[in-house]
Design a protein around this motif. Structure first.
Motif, PDB file in Angstrom:
ATOM      1  N   ILE A 106      37.491  25.872  87.334  1.00  0.00           N
ATOM      2  CA  ILE A 106      38.724  25.578  86.601  1.00  0.00           C
ATOM      3  C   ILE A 106      38.454  25.672  85.106  1.00  0.00           C
ATOM      4  O   ILE A 106      37.440  25.167  84.616  1.00  0.00           O
ATOM      5  CB  ILE A 106      39.236  24.151  86.926  1.00  0.00           C
ATOM      6  N   GLN A 130      40.158  29.432  88.045  1.00  0.00           N
ATOM      7  CA  GLN A 130      41.602  29.276  87.913  1.00  0.00           C
ATOM      8  C   GLN A 130      41.875  28.742  86.514  1.00  0.00           C
ATOM      9  O   GLN A 130      41.295  27.736  86.103  1.00  0.00           O
ATOM     10  CB  GLN A 130      42.137  28.292  88.951  1.00  0.00           C
ATOM     11  N   LYS A 148      44.401  34.950  87.372  1.00  0.00           N
ATOM     12  CA  LYS A 148      44.556  33.636  88.026  1.00  0.00           C
ATOM     13  C   LYS A 148      44.963  32.594  86.985  1.00  0.00           C
ATOM     14  O   LYS A 148      44.139  31.836  86.484  1.00  0.00           O
ATOM     15  CB  LYS A 148      43.254  33.228  88.721  1.00  0.00           C
ATOM     16  N   PHE A 160      44.601  20.980  92.849  1.00  0.00           N
ATOM     17  CA  PHE A 160      43.556  21.995  93.045  1.00  0.00           C
ATOM     18  C   PHE A 160      42.295  21.284  93.508  1.00  0.00           C
ATOM     19  O   PHE A 160      41.772  20.420  92.795  1.00  0.00           O
ATOM     20  CB  PHE A 160      43.293  22.749  91.731  1.00  0.00           C
TER      21      PHE A 160
END
Length: 306
Positions: A106, A130, A148, A160
């Motif tokens: 992330i 992401q 993404k 997530f």
């Protein structure tokens, strides 16, 4: 017509040419010691970070960049490894090299300023992260080849990997070119772990002091806050967009958070204050408020907390 974003209460960061001239004149009259910088940690836990799948941790890379490990996920905040920012050379090396990072799951971006959003850095990250970005930035990410991407407005929440990721208000502004001022938003990020015993982290991003801290406190029980303290001088020029060390302590108290981790100081000279000056003022304000020493975690660059 492009949408333009605004602060709470329409607080403006607009400055005139005369303001800029006044600041530059003041800067020339100041003598600052730039030879003393924030120190590197003597211990870099590269192996432990690479192998960690279960323990929560955070590592200060420098400026506003942290590697946060939660729920077996590797999270980066505002990843910037740039050696220069405009005409200024970076004052301190990043706490870890890019090739020392684990694979990233992330990435969160607080806003589009170059010291918080550096595409050359993003292209070198391991893994296929992401990206979570403020409203208005997704189109730029897609143009740069990043697919993404989740774009969020204030108070939006996404899930997530067992985390709830919230985009929350800040008081700032943004610009990357002549014509795109405030065409994307700015804010902070709150990470909540699902289930009992989950620790909540709040990455403030860039902000001036504002009433939004009280609104955020009403919605979250925050364990650790990553709070900016630098780039505040001269305060008549910077206060709307960069919080002072004293006001950062005030905000911490209003948030009701358990631990304060300072950031946004010592890597780039974005204003007239120095990293050691910001830290000295923070420590003085902390003592004046009578806050417990154990609730303040001043990190060395590259230091990890597990």
């Amino acid at each position: 017509m492009m949408k333009r974003f605004a602060n709470l209460d329409n607080v403006s960061n607009n400055k005139t040419f005369q303001d800029m001239r006044r600041w530059q004149k003041e800067r020339r009259s100041k003598v600052k010691d730039l030879t003393v910088n924030i120190e590197q940690s003597p211990v870099k836990k590269v192996k432990e970070l690479a192998e960690n799948r279960s323990r929560k941790s955070y590592t200060w890379i420098g400026h506003s960049t942290f590697l946060i490990q939660l729920n077996g996920l590797n999270i980066l905040t505002d990843p910037v490894w740039a050696k220069r920012m405009g005409f200024q050379k970076r004052l301190t090396e990043p706490g870890l090299r890019l090739d020392e990072l684990p694979e990233i799951n992330i990435v969160v971006i607080s806003h589009g300023h170059f010291d918080h959003l550096d595409f050359p850095t993003l292209r070198k990250l391991k893994g296929n992260p992401q990206y979570f970005v403020p409203a208005g930035l997704k189109a730029l990410f897609l143009k740069k080849g990043f697919g993404k991407v989740v774009e969020m407005n204030w108070w939006d929440c996404e899930e997530f990997g067992g985390l709830r990721i919230h985009f929350v208000p800040a008081q700032h502004w943004t610009r990357r070119s002549l014509n795109d001022m405030n065409t994307s938003h700015w804010g902070g990020w709150v990470f909540e772990r699902n289930g009992e015993g989950g620790e909540t982290f709040y990455f403030v991003g860039d902000t001036g002091y504002f009433r939004g801290f009280k609104e955020i406190a009403a919605k979250f029980e925050i364990d650790t806050v990553f709070m900016p303290i630098g780039a505040y001088e001269p305060e008549w020029f910077m206060a709307a967009s960069h919080i002072s060390p004293e006001d950062s302590v005030k905000a911490f108290i209003e948030l009701g958070a358990r631990r304060f981790v300072p950031m946004h100081y010592g890597a780039y000279r974005l204003a007239d204050d120095t990293g050691p000056e910001a830290l000295e003022r923070l420590l003085r304000a902390w003592a004046e408020q009578g806050l417990p020493e154990e609730r303040l975690k001043v990190m060395l660059i590259g230091e990890s907390v597990f």
